[in-house]
Every structure is written in structure tokens, then in C-alpha cells.
Design an enzyme around this catalytic site. Structure first.
Site, PDB file in Angstrom:
ATOM      1  N   SER A   7      21.868  -7.387 -23.308  1.00 31.16           N
ATOM      2  CA  SER A   7      21.614  -7.083 -24.438  1.00 31.16           C
ATOM      3  C   SER A   7      20.777  -5.899 -24.860  1.00 31.16           C
ATOM      4  O   SER A   7      20.027  -5.586 -23.862  1.00 31.16           O
ATOM      5  CB  SER A   7      19.884  -8.173 -24.643  1.00 31.16           C
ATOM      6  OG  SER A   7      19.682  -8.692 -25.595  1.00 31.16           O
ATOM      7  N   LYS A  30      15.296 -12.337 -35.096  1.00 33.81           N
ATOM      8  CA  LYS A  30      14.622 -10.674 -35.496  1.00 33.81           C
ATOM      9  C   LYS A  30      14.109 -10.319 -36.908  1.00 33.81           C
ATOM     10  O   LYS A  30      14.313 -11.069 -37.782  1.00 33.81           O
ATOM     11  CB  LYS A  30      15.048  -9.024 -35.618  1.00 33.81           C
ATOM     12  CG  LYS A  30      16.334  -9.418 -34.145  1.00 33.81           C
ATOM     13  CD  LYS A  30      15.153  -8.476 -32.829  1.00 33.81           C
ATOM     14  CE  LYS A  30      15.548  -8.381 -32.007  1.00 33.81           C
ATOM     15  NZ  LYS A  30      15.328  -7.627 -30.957  1.00 33.81           N
ATOM     16  N   HIS A  65      13.347 -12.427 -18.834  1.00 30.95           N
ATOM     17  CA  HIS A  65      13.545 -11.574 -19.672  1.00 30.95           C
ATOM     18  C   HIS A  65      12.488 -10.685 -18.330  1.00 30.95           C
ATOM     19  O   HIS A  65      11.651 -10.652 -18.291  1.00 30.95           O
ATOM     20  CB  HIS A  65      13.034 -11.567 -20.876  1.00 30.95           C
ATOM     21  CG  HIS A  65      12.560 -10.283 -22.029  1.00 30.95           C
ATOM     22  ND1 HIS A  65      12.207  -9.037 -21.859  1.00 30.95           N
ATOM     23  CD2 HIS A  65      13.482 -10.478 -22.942  1.00 30.95           C
ATOM     24  CE1 HIS A  65      13.083  -8.330 -22.587  1.00 30.95           C
ATOM     25  NE2 HIS A  65      13.655  -8.376 -23.612  1.00 30.95           N
ATOM     26  N   LYS A 114      17.099 -16.902 -29.011  1.00 33.19           N
ATOM     27  CA  LYS A 114      16.150 -16.990 -28.405  1.00 33.19           C
ATOM     28  C   LYS A 114      15.185 -16.333 -29.091  1.00 33.19           C
ATOM     29  O   LYS A 114      15.916 -15.376 -29.763  1.00 33.19           O
ATOM     30  CB  LYS A 114      16.927 -15.398 -26.915  1.00 33.19           C
ATOM     31  CG  LYS A 114      17.389 -14.644 -27.101  1.00 33.19           C
ATOM     32  CD  LYS A 114      16.869 -13.319 -25.435  1.00 33.19           C
ATOM     33  CE  LYS A 114      16.105 -13.526 -25.317  1.00 33.19           C
ATOM     34  NZ  LYS A 114      14.937 -12.647 -25.630  1.00 33.19           N
ATOM     35  N   ASN A 132       0.536  -1.367   0.303  1.00 31.41           N
ATOM     36  CA  ASN A 132      -0.149  -0.060  -0.079  1.00 31.41           C
ATOM     37  C   ASN A 132       0.813   1.406  -0.686  1.00 31.41           C
ATOM     38  O   ASN A 132       0.616   2.159   0.063  1.00 31.41           O
ATOM     39  CB  ASN A 132      -0.890   0.261   1.423  1.00 31.41           C
ATOM     40  CG  ASN A 132      -1.704  -1.595   1.055  1.00 31.41           C
ATOM     41  OD1 ASN A 132      -2.619  -0.854  -0.407  1.00 31.41           O
ATOM     42  ND2 ASN A 132      -2.663  -1.380   2.347  1.00 31.41           N
TER      43      ASN A 132
END
Length: 459
Positions: free
Chosen positions: A353, A150, A268, A176, A98
Site C-alpha cells: 500500500s 480518501k 497498519h 479500509k 536500555n
């Protein structure tokens, strides 16, 4: 209570607190301690039914933050019996529950924590650990090398597997999945896992080296995550991956699964900067590093210094030490406010990375050392001559720099020349150096040391 005698079994927390105008910092610290343990906004008669003096957290020290007006370091001690053994969910419900919404404070940040050995012994720690991982990979004396496939999204399973194969064949240890590739309509997880492992096995057979691919098992439910992780193991994978956004209980559950099934677990840190980047509110990433080492992950992304993501050199050093040291001492320039005995929990491997390339290899080794995974995503997939050439450029750059260091050369100062010399007999490295040269993302960090002037990220 400035006279409070800290016990060896206490959990200690350091908060960076900016009280509202007119609020006394000592009162603010006391309120933080109370709300994060036993207290509420008023006196309640049921306090008389508990050992309230024992269970109430103690604010025992308040210091002004150097060069930051109206901001204070508030030290708070918690009795060990306030927390369920081995439960990050319970720990965090108190420590960051909180208090971050308190009206009395303008901003609040959890900077550091100290955990007693008695509590750490109730946590599993990394499922595999650095030492066993090196033995499993048969890679010693250098950082491990990886790359992220990618583009992140949109590839078919077959093309995805081709990227994995080309990268591993070129000399990388790992490929990865990225954080947001799970099981989307363009490529379901089974298709990705099958083609990726085909690439892993083919590259391993050709190279004679142990290879791996981080198969992302992140999903909507624990049942789905276990199903994906079990499928990865059935296919022969040595490593699976999860994202920080799945939550503390899910992370601990996957850590336990990985220990039970003898798998490396990669985490990650997706989402962390929403609360760790700003210096005045949220929590410092070093706290996340500590929690994740306790939770049972083997890898966690921890910064590059010279890449595209946030990373002050001193802060990054503190993160790496937090993940790798068995015992650490107070080191204020690196942001370590408490000495920590890790109770023999295994080492968690930091991962570098984000925006790094082979032309920075001397800087990366200088800042990060050997005990890490360096992942060159764009720095592999973006090579003009193809993915395999990108991987080869990174492997040759790494090995020539490690060799120069081991020969006693000043590899930091001579780094660019060492790379140029190696490139004379390695066309892919020469092409990479011609393209990226010495590009570095040199922006001012938002999270820097409070006690020393931050060094530049450029060498």
C-alpha cells in the site's frame, strides 16, 4: 565468548553496532549482551545468589559490516528462561530496553532475531491466517485487492459509506479505514461502522462476492477497543483493524480477541519508520514482522517496492518471506541472518500500500507474488471517472496480468502491452493508463542489503 555453543532453545539477536571512537567492538558487544540480560554497570554481590552464568546473555560473534567502516554485526544469544512465555512486552523490555541509549555506542540497530520452536509454541500466531482467509473470501490464485478511503479525514459517515460501496461494487475485495481515522468529532466510529457495513452488504449482494471493510478499532483504552471490535462483529464485519502505535500488549490482546471471535485482524504499521528506516539506528522492519506474526495479526503493511514509501526490492522480499514462510534459511542479500522454523504458526498476509496504481501491475506481481493484499487508495479514489471506475481498472489490470502469467507469457517484459490490450475493452483501465502511465516513485532506499548491490525498483 567465541566458543559458546548455541543451544536450540536460545533466542538469537543480531545488532548492527557503531561503537564510540576508542571503544573496542568486542567490549561493546559484551556490554550489550550484559545490559540486555542480567548485568549492570558494576559487579553486584547478589550475582552470587543466581545462576548468573546461565542467565547472562552471550555475545558470541563480532563481524565487520561490509563497506561500512567502524560498524560491526554483533551476535548475542539469550537463554530461553530469561523471557516470560507468550509475552512480547517482556521480550522487548530486554532486547530493546536500555541498550539503545548506551553512551559507549554511537548508534545501534536490531537487525534480525531467531526464535526457538519452544518459545514460538507459547505464542498464538495469526488469528485467522492466509489459508482460512482465502477460503472465507472465496478468492484463490491471485492477490487480494483493496483500497483506502480518501481523504483520510473529514468525510461524513454517509459519504464515507458511499466510497466503500463504490469501491467494492467496482471489483475490489476490501476497502479500509486509514491509520488516523478513529472516532473524531466529524464522524464518530458508530456512524462510520454503520454506513461502511451498509456499503459492504449492498456491494456483496450486487456482486455475489464476499466483501469486507477494515474497521479501525484503535482507541485510547483496551475497553474502548473491545467495544468497537464487538460492535463491528455485531454488524457482520469479517475484519477489524488496529494500528502498530497501540503497543505490543494491546496488539496481542486484539489478536486473542480476533481468534476467539473468528475475525481477520489487519495491522497498519503506523509509526514504524520512526525507528525502522535509518540503517544505523533503531530496528529493522523484518524484526517487527516477526514480532507481529507471533503477536497474532493476520495482515501487516510490508512495502510495495515501486510505491511512495521506503522499500528496497531485496529487503521487501525478505519481509514477505518472513511473514509467509513456514521455514526460512539464511539469506544475506534479503537480510535474513538466521534460519527460522516458525513452528507451524499461521501465515501473516503482507499488504502492499502507498503510491501504487494499475499501470504497475506487472511489477507488483513480479515483486510481491500472489499471497498479498494490494491496496490502491489514490489509484482508486483518484480515477477521473469516479471510484467505481478506479476499482474496475485495478480489477481488470490484475486479472489480465494473472491470466498472462498463467499462460506462460513473459508478463514482466510484456506488461505494458498486456495492459494496453486489456484497456481496449475496458474504458476505466484506458483512462487510468492515460492518466498515470508508468509513474513510479524511484528514489534511493535508505535501508538496503549489505552483501550485494541493490537492484533498481524499475523493470
Amino acid at each position: 565468548d567465541p566458543d559458546y555453543a548455541i543451544k536450540e532453545t536460545d533466542i538469537l539477536a543480531l545488532f548492527r553496532c557503531t561503537p564510540q571512537p576508542g571503544v573496542d567492538p568486542v567490549e561493546a558487544a559484551a556490554a550489550l549482551a550484559g545490559e540486555s540480560s542480567t548485568a549492570t554497570w558494576t559487579v553486584v554481590w547478589t550475582d552470587l545468589l543466581t545462576a548468573c552464568d546461565l542467565y547472562r546473555a552471550k555475545a558470541y560473534r563480532v563481524d565487520p559490516v561490509p563497506s561500512t567502516p567502524d560498524t560491526y554485526f554483533c551476535y548475542v544469544a539469550y537463554d530461553i528462561d530469561l523471557f516470560e512465555e507468550g509475552s512480547l512486552a517482556n521480550l522487548t523490555a530486554s532486547i530493546i530496553g536500555n541498550i539503545f541509549g548506551f553512551k559507549a555506542v554511537k548508534a545501534l540497530r536490531l537487525e534480525d532475531m531467531r526464535f526457538p520452536v519452544a518459545l514460538l509454541k507459547t505464542y498464538q500466531g495469526p488469528a485467522t491466517g492466509l489459508i482460512v482467509e482465502r477460503e472465507r473470501m472465496d478468492k484463490f490464485g491471485r492477490p487480494l485487492l483493496g483500497a483506502t478511503v480518501k481523504p483520510k479525514l473529514g468525510l461524513s459517515g454517509k459519504n464515507y459509506g458511499r466510497v466503500v460501496f463504490e469501491g467494492l461494487k467496482g471489483g475490489l475485495d476490501f476497502l479500509k479505514d486509514d491509520e488516523n481515522i478513529n472516532s473524531q468529532p466529524f464522524m464518530r466510529y458508530r456512524e462510520r461502522f454503520l454506513y461502511s457495513m451498509e456499503g459492504v452488504n449492498h456491494a456483496a449482494a450486487l456482486s455475489g462476492e464476499v466483501k469486507g471493510h477494515y474497521l479501525n478499532t484503535t482507541a485510547a483504552t483496551m475497553e474502548d477497543m473491545y467495544e468497537r471490535a464487538n460492535f463491528a462483529k455485531e454488524l457482520g464485519s469479517i475484519i477489524v483493524m488496529i494500528d502498530l502505535v497501540i503497543g505490543y500488549t494491546a496488539i496481542q490482546s486484539m489478536g486473542k480477541w480476533s481468534r476467539d471471535y473468528d475475525m481477520i485482524l489487519h495491522l497498519h504499521r503506523a509509526g514504524n519508520s520512526t525507528y525502522s528506516r535509518q540503517k544505523n539506528h533503531g530496528m529493522n522492519f523484518r524484526v517487527i514482522c516477526k514480532w507481529m506474526r507471533m503477536a497474532g495479526v493476520d495482515h501487516i503493511h510490508a512495502g510495495t517496492v515501486v510505491g511512495k514509501l521506503e522499500g528496497d526490492p531485496l529487503m521487501i522480499k525478505g519481509f514477505y518471506n518472513t511473514l509467509l514462510d513456514f521455514k526460512s534459511e539464511v539469506n544475506l542479500p534479503e537480510g535474513l541472518f538466521f534460519a527460522q522454523d516458525w513452528a507451524s504458526l499461521r501465515k501473516c498476509v503482507p499488504v502492499a500500500s502507498g503510491g501504487i496504481h494499475c499501470g504497475q501491475m506487472h511489477q507488483l506481481i513480479n515483486y510481491l507474488g500472489d499471497d498479498c493484499v494490494m491496496q490502491f487508495g489514490g489509484g482508486t479514489i483518484g480515477h477521473p471517472d469516479g471510484i467505481q471506475s478506479g476499482a474496475t481498472a485495478n480489477r481488470v489490470a490484475l486479472e489480465c496480468m494473472v491470466l498472462a502469467r498463467n499462460e506462460g507469457r513473459d508478463y514482466v517484459a510484456e506488461g505494458p502491452q498486456i495492459l494496453r490490450d486489456a484497456a481496449k475493452s475496458c474504458g476505466p483501465l484506458q483512462t487510468a493508463l492515460d492518466l498515470w502511465k508508468d509513474i513510479t516513485f524511484n528514489y534511493a532506499s535508505t535501508d538496503t542489503a549489505d552483501f550485494v548491490e541493490t537492484p533498481t525498483a524499475n523493470v
